[in-house]
Design an enzyme around this catalytic site. Structure first.
Site, short mmCIF file in Angstrom:
data_model
loop_
_atom_site.label_atom_id
_atom_site.label_comp_id
_atom_site.label_asym_id
_atom_site.label_seq_id
_atom_site.Cartn_x
_atom_site.Cartn_y
_atom_site.Cartn_z
CG ASP A 38 -2.19 0.84 0.99
OD1 ASP A 38 -3.27 0.23 0.78
OD2 ASP A 38 -2.10 2.09 1.00
CG ASP A 60 2.11 5.84 -5.71
OD1 ASP A 60 1.30 5.33 -6.51
OD2 ASP A 60 2.07 7.04 -5.37
CB VAL A 61 -0.14 0.91 -7.93
CG1 VAL A 61 -0.26 -0.15 -6.86
CG2 VAL A 61 -1.30 1.90 -7.90
CG ASN A 87 -8.04 -4.07 -3.58
OD1 ASN A 87 -9.25 -4.05 -3.81
ND2 ASN A 87 -7.51 -3.46 -2.52
CE1 TYR A 151 -13.46 3.64 -8.61
CE2 TYR A 151 -15.57 2.90 -9.48
CZ TYR A 151 -14.49 2.72 -8.62
OH TYR A 151 -14.45 1.61 -7.80
CG ASP A 185 -20.05 0.04 5.29
OD1 ASP A 185 -19.56 1.19 5.15
OD2 ASP A 185 -20.46 -0.40 6.37
N1 LIG Z 1 -15.90 0.08 -2.10
C1 LIG Z 1 -16.60 -0.11 -3.18
O1 LIG Z 1 -17.81 0.09 -3.21
C2 LIG Z 1 -15.94 -0.60 -4.44
C3 LIG Z 1 -16.79 -1.03 -5.48
C4 LIG Z 1 -16.20 -1.49 -6.65
C5 LIG Z 1 -14.83 -1.54 -6.77
N2 LIG Z 1 -14.05 -1.09 -5.75
C6 LIG Z 1 -12.61 -1.11 -5.95
O2 LIG Z 1 -12.01 -1.90 -4.94
C7 LIG Z 1 -10.69 -1.42 -4.68
C8 LIG Z 1 -10.54 -1.17 -3.19
O3 LIG Z 1 -11.50 -0.20 -2.81
P1 LIG Z 1 -11.87 0.08 -1.28
O4 LIG Z 1 -13.30 0.39 -1.27
O5 LIG Z 1 -11.31 -0.97 -0.41
O6 LIG Z 1 -11.10 1.48 -1.09
P2 LIG Z 1 -10.28 2.05 0.16
O7 LIG Z 1 -10.11 3.50 -0.14
O8 LIG Z 1 -10.88 1.63 1.44
O9 LIG Z 1 -8.87 1.32 0.01
C9 LIG Z 1 -8.03 1.55 -1.09
C10 LIG Z 1 -6.58 1.29 -0.68
O10 LIG Z 1 -5.77 1.53 -1.84
C11 LIG Z 1 -4.63 2.29 -1.42
N3 LIG Z 1 -4.11 3.06 -2.55
C12 LIG Z 1 -4.69 4.14 -3.13
N4 LIG Z 1 -3.88 4.64 -4.07
C13 LIG Z 1 -2.76 3.87 -4.08
C14 LIG Z 1 -1.55 3.90 -4.82
N5 LIG Z 1 -1.33 4.86 -5.73
N6 LIG Z 1 -0.63 2.94 -4.59
C15 LIG Z 1 -0.84 2.00 -3.63
N7 LIG Z 1 -1.96 1.93 -2.88
C16 LIG Z 1 -2.90 2.86 -3.10
C17 LIG Z 1 -5.15 3.19 -0.33
O11 LIG Z 1 -4.11 3.71 0.49
C18 LIG Z 1 -6.10 2.26 0.41
O12 LIG Z 1 -5.44 1.56 1.44
C19 LIG Z 1 -10.52 -0.17 -5.54
O13 LIG Z 1 -9.86 -0.50 -6.74
C20 LIG Z 1 -11.95 0.24 -5.81
O14 LIG Z 1 -12.06 1.01 -6.98
C21 LIG Z 1 -14.57 -0.63 -4.58
#
Ligand SMILES: NC(=O)c1ccc[n+]([C@@H]2O[C@H](COP(=O)([O-])OP(=O)(O)OC[C@H]3O[C@@H](n4cnc5c(N)ncnc54)[C@H](O)[C@@H]3O)[C@@H](O)[C@H]2O)c1
Length: 287
Positions: A38, A60-61, A87, A151, A185
């Site tokens: 992360d 950082d990705v 992810n 997005y 959530d």
């Molecule tokens: N929560 C939802 O409803 C939902 C729905 C569909 C898809 N997603 C996808 O699931 C994935 C996770 O989402 P989430 O809800 O757990 O979000 P979240 O914000 O709770 O967690 C995302 C994590 O990614 C990390 N991150 C962000 N940018 C980064 C980078 N440049 N390099 C490394 N790490 C990085 C953040 O620090 C965080 O820990 C995402 O790709 C999101 O688009 C989420």
């Protein structure tokens, strides 16, 4: 037949929060050894502290070299890599013609190019184990919504990448899955709801698409999907139906229904952008 996860290893990006952190806990409970990545080192350390044996790398990705090194270090410490879950992601929102350009382009950089960079770094190791890659997209790849252009574009890109990669890796014994979730959530959605334009759009979508779904069943579906080396993982389950119907859902009537949300969303975004600027207005408030 299920693929035995016990004793295997998994790399998860974005493991410090939400889906990534919950999936790490679920896979650890199934006996997997984990490499967690992360950009947020403090939050990552807090998650890893609850998972004995997990190894972590802060990267950082968006940074290809840093990610390569992080994946290499994790494989060295775990000894092998069976599963990689790309992810990490961010959510930005607002009308595409109004949002700050950096917010739009960062969304593509993290969500699409970050997934490509993660896959690129992990594939050589996953190939050795004839393992599994899971690329986290979103239901937004299937049903894009106004206010979520960046997005939706990033997630449709992840889906296209994943489907092409699946065919490319099939002859090499590696399976590739794409993950599709509606609003779950997690901090991402909770923070999004504090953004004026996003909140207006979410509330205006037809039920049950507008609902926020609990995280744990989505994580169960994801763990089971990894065990099946599934092509698609979706939650709630009716997202599979949306995928089957997507050609029919893309029509003038659905455009008219969702475009009803636009005036309110534009007004809310404009007000926010006047206060904080068009880039900050497109991003969630800082944690
Ligand atoms: N929560 C939802 O409803 C939902 C729905 C569909 C898809 N997603 C996808 O699931 C994935 C996770 O989402 P989430 O809800 O757990 O979000 P979240 O914000 O709770 O967690 C995302 C994590 O990614 C990390 N991150 C962000 N940018 C980064 C980078 N440049 N390099 C490394 N790490 C990085 C953040 O620090 C965080 O820990 C995402 O790709 C999101 O688009 C989420």
């Amino acid at each position: 037949m299920a693929w035995e996860l016990n004793g295997r290893t998994a790399l998860i990006t974005g493991a410090a929060s939400g889906i990534g952190a919950a999936l790490a806990r679920a896979l650890a409970a199934r006996g997997m050894r984990l490499g967690l990545v992360d950009v947020d080192g403090d939050a990552l350390a807090r998650v890893a502290a609850t998972l004995p044996g997990a190894v972590t790398e802060v990267a950082d990705v968006r940074d290809r070299a840093a990610l390569d090194t992080a994946v290499e270090d994790i494989v060295e410490r775990l000894g092998r890599l069976d599963v990689a879950v790309a992810n990490a992601g961010i959510a930005t929102g607002g009308p595409a013609r109004m949002v700050g350009p950096d917010a739009f382009e960062d969304t593509i950089d993290v969500n699409l190019l970050g997934v490509w960079r993660t896959a690129r770094s992990a594939i050589p190791y996953v190939l050795e184990q004839r393992g599994y890659l899971l690329l986290v997209a979103s239901a937004a790849a299937v049903v894009p919504a106004p206010g979520l252009a960046a997005y939706s574009a990033s997630k449709a890109g992840v889906e296209g990448f994943g489907r092409a990669l699946r065919a490319e890796l099939l002859p090499h014994g590696v399976a590739v899955g794409v993950g599709y979730y509606l609003f779950l959530d997690t901090p991402m959605v909770r923070e999004g709801e504090r953004m004026a334009g996003f909140n207006r759009m979410k509330k205006g979508l037809p039920n049950p698409i507008s609902r926020t779904w609990p995280l744990e069943p989505a994580i169960d579906a994801t763990s089971r999907g990894i065990e099946r080396r599934a092509r698609r993982i979706a939650y709630p389950p009716f997202v599979h139906g949306l995928m089957a119907l997507r050609g029919l859902l893309d029509n003038g009537v659905s455009d008219r229904i969702t475009s009803r949300l636009v005036p309110g969303m534009e007004a809310a975004f404009t007000e926010e952008a006047q206060r904080v600027g068009p880039d900050a207005a497109a991003r969630p408030p800082r944690r």
